[in-house]
Design an enzyme around this catalytic site. Structure first.
Site, PDB file in Angstrom:
ATOM      1  N   LYS A  84       0.284  -1.197  -0.206  1.00 18.95           N
ATOM      2  CA  LYS A  84       0.111   0.603  -0.210  1.00 18.95           C
ATOM      3  C   LYS A  84       1.266   1.380   0.009  1.00 18.95           C
ATOM      4  O   LYS A  84       1.823   1.916   0.705  1.00 18.95           O
ATOM      5  CB  LYS A  84      -1.155  -0.055   0.801  1.00 18.95           C
ATOM      6  CG  LYS A  84      -2.239   1.108   1.623  1.00 18.95           C
ATOM      7  CD  LYS A  84      -2.650   1.274   2.504  1.00 18.95           C
ATOM      8  CE  LYS A  84      -2.144   2.696   3.331  1.00 18.95           C
ATOM      9  NZ  LYS A  84      -2.497   3.791   2.250  1.00 18.95           N
TER      10      LYS A  84
ATOM     11  N   GLY B 287       7.389   4.621   8.257  1.00 19.62           N
ATOM     12  CA  GLY B 287       6.421   5.876   8.126  1.00 19.62           C
ATOM     13  C   GLY B 287       6.421   6.108   9.811  1.00 19.62           C
ATOM     14  O   GLY B 287       7.000   6.165  10.654  1.00 19.62           O
ATOM     15  N   SER B 288       5.158   6.823   9.939  1.00 18.79           N
ATOM     16  CA  SER B 288       5.714   7.478  11.578  1.00 18.79           C
ATOM     17  C   SER B 288       5.540   6.577  12.756  1.00 18.79           C
ATOM     18  O   SER B 288       5.158   5.389  12.838  1.00 18.79           O
ATOM     19  CB  SER B 288       4.605   8.850  12.037  1.00 18.79           C
ATOM     20  OG  SER B 288       2.767   8.040  12.422  1.00 18.79           O
ATOM     21  N   THR B 289       6.457   6.968  13.472  1.00 15.16           N
ATOM     22  CA  THR B 289       6.564   5.827  15.324  1.00 15.16           C
ATOM     23  C   THR B 289       5.425   5.993  15.737  1.00 15.16           C
ATOM     24  O   THR B 289       4.119   4.662  16.158  1.00 15.16           O
ATOM     25  CB  THR B 289       7.707   7.116  15.859  1.00 15.16           C
ATOM     26  OG1 THR B 289       8.451   6.683  15.598  1.00 15.16           O
ATOM     27  CG2 THR B 289       7.621   6.159  17.245  1.00 15.16           C
ATOM     28  N   GLU B 290       3.710   6.959  16.083  1.00  9.03           N
ATOM     29  CA  GLU B 290       2.419   6.583  16.008  1.00  9.03           C
ATOM     30  C   GLU B 290       2.026   5.053  15.364  1.00  9.03           C
ATOM     31  O   GLU B 290       1.572   4.183  16.373  1.00  9.03           O
ATOM     32  CB  GLU B 290       1.996   8.030  16.166  1.00  9.03           C
ATOM     33  CG  GLU B 290       0.570   7.796  16.397  1.00  9.03           C
ATOM     34  CD  GLU B 290       0.211   6.985  17.825  1.00  9.03           C
ATOM     35  OE1 GLU B 290       0.744   7.776  18.522  1.00  9.03           O
ATOM     36  OE2 GLU B 290      -0.814   6.728  17.850  1.00  9.03           O
ATOM     37  N   ILE B 291       2.202   5.505  14.091  1.00  4.02           N
ATOM     38  CA  ILE B 291       1.530   4.288  13.269  1.00  4.02           C
ATOM     39  C   ILE B 291       2.512   3.072  13.235  1.00  4.02           C
ATOM     40  O   ILE B 291       1.347   2.482  13.213  1.00  4.02           O
ATOM     41  CB  ILE B 291       0.832   4.755  11.705  1.00  4.02           C
ATOM     42  CG1 ILE B 291       0.622   5.698  11.764  1.00  4.02           C
ATOM     43  CG2 ILE B 291       1.056   3.436  11.331  1.00  4.02           C
ATOM     44  CD1 ILE B 291      -0.847   5.671  12.131  1.00  4.02           C
ATOM     45  N   GLY B 292       4.019   3.168  13.592  1.00  3.67           N
ATOM     46  CA  GLY B 292       4.413   1.795  13.880  1.00  3.67           C
ATOM     47  C   GLY B 292       4.020   1.390  15.068  1.00  3.67           C
ATOM     48  O   GLY B 292       3.363   0.035  15.202  1.00  3.67           O
TER      49      GLY B 292
ATOM     50  N   GLU C 253      10.283   0.308  10.174  1.00  7.83           N
ATOM     51  CA  GLU C 253      11.238   1.808   9.925  1.00  7.83           C
ATOM     52  C   GLU C 253      10.757   2.748   9.901  1.00  7.83           C
ATOM     53  O   GLU C 253       9.785   3.544   9.492  1.00  7.83           O
ATOM     54  CB  GLU C 253      11.851   1.436   8.586  1.00  7.83           C
ATOM     55  CG  GLU C 253      12.900   2.525   8.306  1.00  7.83           C
ATOM     56  CD  GLU C 253      13.052   3.675   7.564  1.00  7.83           C
ATOM     57  OE1 GLU C 253      13.236   5.038   8.877  1.00  7.83           O
ATOM     58  OE2 GLU C 253      12.762   3.869   6.579  1.00  7.83           O
TER      59      GLU C 253
ATOM     60  N   CYS D 254      13.401  10.234   6.670  1.00  8.91           N
ATOM     61  CA  CYS D 254      13.689  10.094   8.603  1.00  8.91           C
ATOM     62  C   CYS D 254      14.495  10.401   8.979  1.00  8.91           C
ATOM     63  O   CYS D 254      15.139  10.015   9.772  1.00  8.91           O
ATOM     64  CB  CYS D 254      13.128   8.772   8.646  1.00  8.91           C
ATOM     65  SG  CYS D 254      13.495   7.760   6.928  1.00  8.91           S
TER      66      CYS D 254
ATOM     67  N   GLU E  72      10.337  14.783  15.613  1.00  2.69           N
ATOM     68  CA  GLU E  72      10.201  15.095  13.994  1.00  2.69           C
ATOM     69  C   GLU E  72      10.157  16.039  13.575  1.00  2.69           C
ATOM     70  O   GLU E  72       8.176  16.655  13.359  1.00  2.69           O
ATOM     71  CB  GLU E  72      10.400  13.392  13.426  1.00  2.69           C
ATOM     72  CG  GLU E  72      10.277  13.432  12.099  1.00  2.69           C
ATOM     73  CD  GLU E  72      10.506  11.984  12.255  1.00  2.69           C
ATOM     74  OE1 GLU E  72       8.990  11.879  11.856  1.00  2.69           O
ATOM     75  OE2 GLU E  72      11.474  11.938  11.234  1.00  2.69           O
TER      76      GLU E  72
HETATM   77  P1  NDP Z   1       1.758   7.430   8.327  1.00  3.50           P
HETATM   78  O1  NDP Z   1       2.749   7.354   9.331  1.00  3.50           O
HETATM   79  O2  NDP Z   1       0.106   7.578   8.907  1.00  3.50           O
HETATM   80  O3  NDP Z   1       1.505   7.516   6.714  1.00  3.50           O
HETATM   81  C1  NDP Z   1       2.256   6.476   6.660  1.00  3.50           C
HETATM   82  C2  NDP Z   1       1.744   5.346   5.629  1.00  3.50           C
HETATM   83  O4  NDP Z   1       1.176   4.166   6.911  1.00  3.50           O
HETATM   84  C3  NDP Z   1       0.774   5.289   4.569  1.00  3.50           C
HETATM   85  O5  NDP Z   1       0.928   4.950   3.416  1.00  3.50           O
HETATM   86  C4  NDP Z   1      -0.563   6.031   5.373  1.00  3.50           C
HETATM   87  O6  NDP Z   1      -1.443   5.683   4.526  1.00  3.50           O
HETATM   88  C5  NDP Z   1      -0.492   4.437   6.361  1.00  3.50           C
HETATM   89  N1  NDP Z   1      -1.034   4.884   7.537  1.00  3.50           N
HETATM   90  C6  NDP Z   1      -0.740   5.300   8.009  1.00  3.50           C
HETATM   91  N2  NDP Z   1      -2.708   4.825   9.110  1.00  3.50           N
HETATM   92  C7  NDP Z   1      -1.755   3.784   8.931  1.00  3.50           C
HETATM   93  C8  NDP Z   1      -2.332   2.869  10.000  1.00  3.50           C
HETATM   94  N3  NDP Z   1      -3.122   3.013  11.240  1.00  3.50           N
HETATM   95  N4  NDP Z   1      -2.425   1.063   9.526  1.00  3.50           N
HETATM   96  C9  NDP Z   1      -2.199   1.299   8.819  1.00  3.50           C
HETATM   97  N5  NDP Z   1      -1.348   1.531   8.023  1.00  3.50           N
HETATM   98  C10 NDP Z   1      -1.339   3.409   7.866  1.00  3.50           C
HETATM   99  O7  NDP Z   1       2.280   9.160   8.279  1.00  3.50           O
HETATM  100  P2  NDP Z   1       1.957  10.399   7.869  1.00  3.50           P
HETATM  101  O8  NDP Z   1       1.763  10.927   6.276  1.00  3.50           O
HETATM  102  O9  NDP Z   1       0.788  11.229   8.529  1.00  3.50           O
HETATM  103  O10 NDP Z   1       3.118  11.241   8.177  1.00  3.50           O
HETATM  104  C11 NDP Z   1       3.237  11.945   9.495  1.00  3.50           C
HETATM  105  C12 NDP Z   1       4.387  11.949  10.330  1.00  3.50           C
HETATM  106  O11 NDP Z   1       5.856  10.747  10.133  1.00  3.50           O
HETATM  107  C13 NDP Z   1       5.557  12.703   9.481  1.00  3.50           C
HETATM  108  O12 NDP Z   1       5.469  14.514   9.688  1.00  3.50           O
HETATM  109  C14 NDP Z   1       6.700  12.252   9.679  1.00  3.50           C
HETATM  110  O13 NDP Z   1       7.112  13.093  11.103  1.00  3.50           O
HETATM  111  C15 NDP Z   1       6.654  11.210  10.012  1.00  3.50           C
HETATM  112  N6  NDP Z   1       7.147  10.571   8.620  1.00  3.50           N
HETATM  113  C16 NDP Z   1       7.563   9.145   9.014  1.00  3.50           C
HETATM  114  C17 NDP Z   1       8.459   9.255   7.498  1.00  3.50           C
HETATM  115  C18 NDP Z   1       9.883   8.181   7.649  1.00  3.50           C
HETATM  116  O14 NDP Z   1      10.314   7.859   6.869  1.00  3.50           O
HETATM  117  N7  NDP Z   1       9.646   7.348   8.994  1.00  3.50           N
HETATM  118  C19 NDP Z   1       7.760   8.458   6.415  1.00  3.50           C
HETATM  119  C20 NDP Z   1       5.977   9.647   6.839  1.00  3.50           C
HETATM  120  C21 NDP Z   1       6.058  10.210   7.483  1.00  3.50           C
HETATM  121  P3  NDP Z   1      -1.696   6.583   3.947  1.00  3.50           P
HETATM  122  O15 NDP Z   1      -1.623   8.029   3.308  1.00  3.50           O
HETATM  123  O16 NDP Z   1      -3.120   6.885   3.534  1.00  3.50           O
HETATM  124  O17 NDP Z   1      -2.757   7.473   5.103  1.00  3.50           O
END
Ligand code: NDP
Length: 510
Positions: A213, A265-270, A287, A321, A418
């Site tokens: 995805k 992606g974000s630590t929160e969603i991680g 990551e 990141c 971040e």
């Molecule tokens: P997210 O962590 O929300 O998004 C990353 C991916 O996860 C996207 O494909 C997103 O889908 C998907 N996602 C969102 N919610 C869920 C869920 N509950 N379960 C599974 N997958 C999910 O990052 P954001 O786009 O909200 O960015 C927020 C912050 O995160 C940024 O400001 C940055 O600080 C950090 N970030 C860090 C990254 C890294 O490389 N470590 C990359 C991106 C962001 P969708 O796009 O459809 O929401």
């Protein structure tokens, strides 16, 4: 598409006292010259009005027919509609991946799998301009970065892992490496194609199949990659691509037919994903975020360090990141270094991502721009000193000036959180111990940089830094052979290199 009502920052050259001294003839006056516009043509990309999901080798509509738009963040104009997957589509995709894993892809020899991966790599190279332009349109990143970094690195990841596909016995001597099965992979918007390659290439090399995805703001390069899979004649179901909101990511994570989850992606969603796989035997790699320290000692080559600092935080608008977002400067050189940095910042060109002279393109989304703006305001409110070079931003689109904060305290939000934007926080230190202490004073542990003339100091510092990757006298260097990943709240598991293969195999005894 109408012409963009934008001017690149370079068209408004700052004059008088704010002009960079390096441009003048000794009297501090700027030489009044500009870069001519050098826009990359968009017509290499044929955008469809609507894109479906890619399941079992075919483009299909989402169950229920839902769609959402992907927009160009530099113009705020719609690029295309993409299908909005539902949990029923997740089920379809996982089943297709399972079938391919047990009947076609998973049955191929490593040598056969390698041929497909080489083919994909070759097609990415052949279509590299198309991918680069599309990536810049959809994500806002400058074309010179998508052209020279993202796309070539994506192709080289497939090339590199193609090499491993028939050599798993050498990668894991004395053990038998079996694929895990079906991998659910969720990627972010900052390096859409590159993150796809980091995830898909090792998974396929080891004999897994995938459901991936992309982020909702950058789905288009993944959907173009679906075309590459068809062009490469990949067995249907080997790669499946689902577009849709975060809930779809979670439906993939929790689907019973998934054996492995990989997330960037974000630590929160991680954290949520970690909870989603808890109590199952699914393999997981995460990551996540970072707040890297870039440490400059007083014996560092200053001009070289300035380029590394600029690359470390303004590359990809700072939406990286592993960005060097905290600059730690040895106190004795803080003044000349900050002067040079301000001077260099004045030459950064912000504007149209498709202009070949652009250094900093558009922020990926309105919400990300709001997040950056809010955090920068917190820096001002908490007492840090803000510096932004004079530059005109385009009238439309999501743009942010390269920003530098001095007088930053470790307690400030801009030093702790971040930001994921072109914002650098400068702190100082006196001794190496203090530098280590400050660098490690973060919940994250993804990357770090060290600038010094002494090899022994590099080795000493590297051993004390709590960071998965430490660059010395350089920053943001990537190579498919080199593992990448974090400690602490930056996640676990490694991508790239042989370590990256390990995340996609189950090792058994002979
Ligand atoms: P997210 O962590 O929300 O998004 C990353 C991916 O996860 C996207 O494909 C997103 O889908 C998907 N996602 C969102 N919610 C869920 C869920 N509950 N379960 C599974 N997958 C999910 O990052 P954001 O786009 O909200 O960015 C927020 C912050 O995160 C940024 O400001 C940055 O600080 C950090 N970030 C860090 C990254 C890294 O490389 N470590 C990359 C991106 C962001 P969708 O796009 O459809 O929401």
């Amino acid at each position: 598409m109408p012409a963009m009502a934008t001017r690149s920052a370079s068209s408004v050259v700052p004059s008088g006292p704010s002009a960079p001294n390096s441009w003048g003839f000794g009297d501090g006056q700027a030489i009044p010259w500009e870069y001519a516009p050098a826009p990359e043509a968009r017509d290499i990309v044929t955008l469809k009005d609507r894109y479906g999901l890619f399941i079992n080798g075919r483009s299909v509509a989402a169950t229920g027919g839902g769609t959402f738009d992907s927009i160009d963040p530099s113009t705020e104009l719609r690029l295309a509609s993409v299908a909005r997957a539902t949990p029923a589509d997740v089920d379809r995709a996982v089943r297709a991946a399972r079938r391919a894993q047990t009947r076609s892809w998973g049955q191929l020899s490593g040598r056969e799998r390698a041929k497909y991966l080489f083919r994909i790599s070759r097609i990415l190279q052949e279509r590299s301009r198309e991918f680069a332009v599309l990536e810049s349109m959809d994500s806002g990143k400058p074309i010179k970065e998508s052209r020279d970094v993202d796309v070539p690195l994506a192709a080289s990841h497939f090339w590199y892992y193609a090499g491993w596909a028939d050599k798993l016995d050498y990668a894991f001597p004395g053990r038998v490496a079996r694929p895990l099965g079906v991998a659910a992979q969720i990627i972010p918007w900052n390096f859409p194609l590159l993150m796809l390659a980091w995830k898909i290439a090792p998974a396929l090399a080891a004999g897994n199949t995938v459901v991936l995805k992309p982020a909702s703001t950058t789905p288009l390069s993944a959907l173009l990659f679906a075309e590459v899979c068809v062009q490469a004649d990949l067995p249907p179901g080997t790669v499946n691509i689902l577009t849709g909101p975060g809930e779809i990511g979670m439906a993939m994570v929790t689907h019973k037919g998934v054996d492995k989850v990989a997330f960037t992606g974000s630590t929160e969603i991680g954290r949520q994903i970690f909870r989603g796989v808890a109590g199952t035997d699914k393999a997981l790699t995460l990551e996540l975020g970072g707040k890297a320290a870039n440490i400059v000692f007083d014996d560092a080559p200053l001009d070289q360090a300035i380029e590394g600092i600029v690359n470390g935080i303004y590359f990809n608008q700072g939406e990286v990141c592993c960005a060097g977002s905290r600059l730690l400067v040895q106190e004795s050189i803080a003044e000349p270094l900050i002067d040079k940095l301000k001077d260099r910042l004045s030459t950064i060109r912000v504007g149209d991502p498709l202009d070949k002279n652009t250094d900093v393109g558009a922020i990926n989304s309105k919400s990300q721009l709001e997040k950056i703006t809010e955090l920068v305001q917190s820096g001002v409110d908490e007492g840090a000193e803000l510096y932004q070079p004079a530059c005109d931003l385009p009238e439309r689109g999501y743009f942010f000036r390269p920003t530098l904060f001095t007088n930053v305290a470790q307690s400030h939000r801009i030093a702790r959180e971040e930001i994921f934007g072109p914002v650098l926080s400068v702190l100082t230190f006196r001794t190496p111990d203090e530098a280590v202490e400050k660098a490690n004073n973060t919940p994250y542990g993804l990357s770090a940089g060290i600038w010094t003339d002494k090899g022994s100091r590099i080795l000493e510092m590297v051993s004390r830094m709590k960071a998965g990757v430490v660059w010395a006298n350089t920053f943001n260097r990537f190579d498919p052979t080199s593992p990448f990943g974090g400690y602490k709240e930056s996640g676990f598991g490694r991508e790239g290199g042989m370590h990256g293969l390990h995340a996609y195999v189950r090792l058994e005894d002979h």
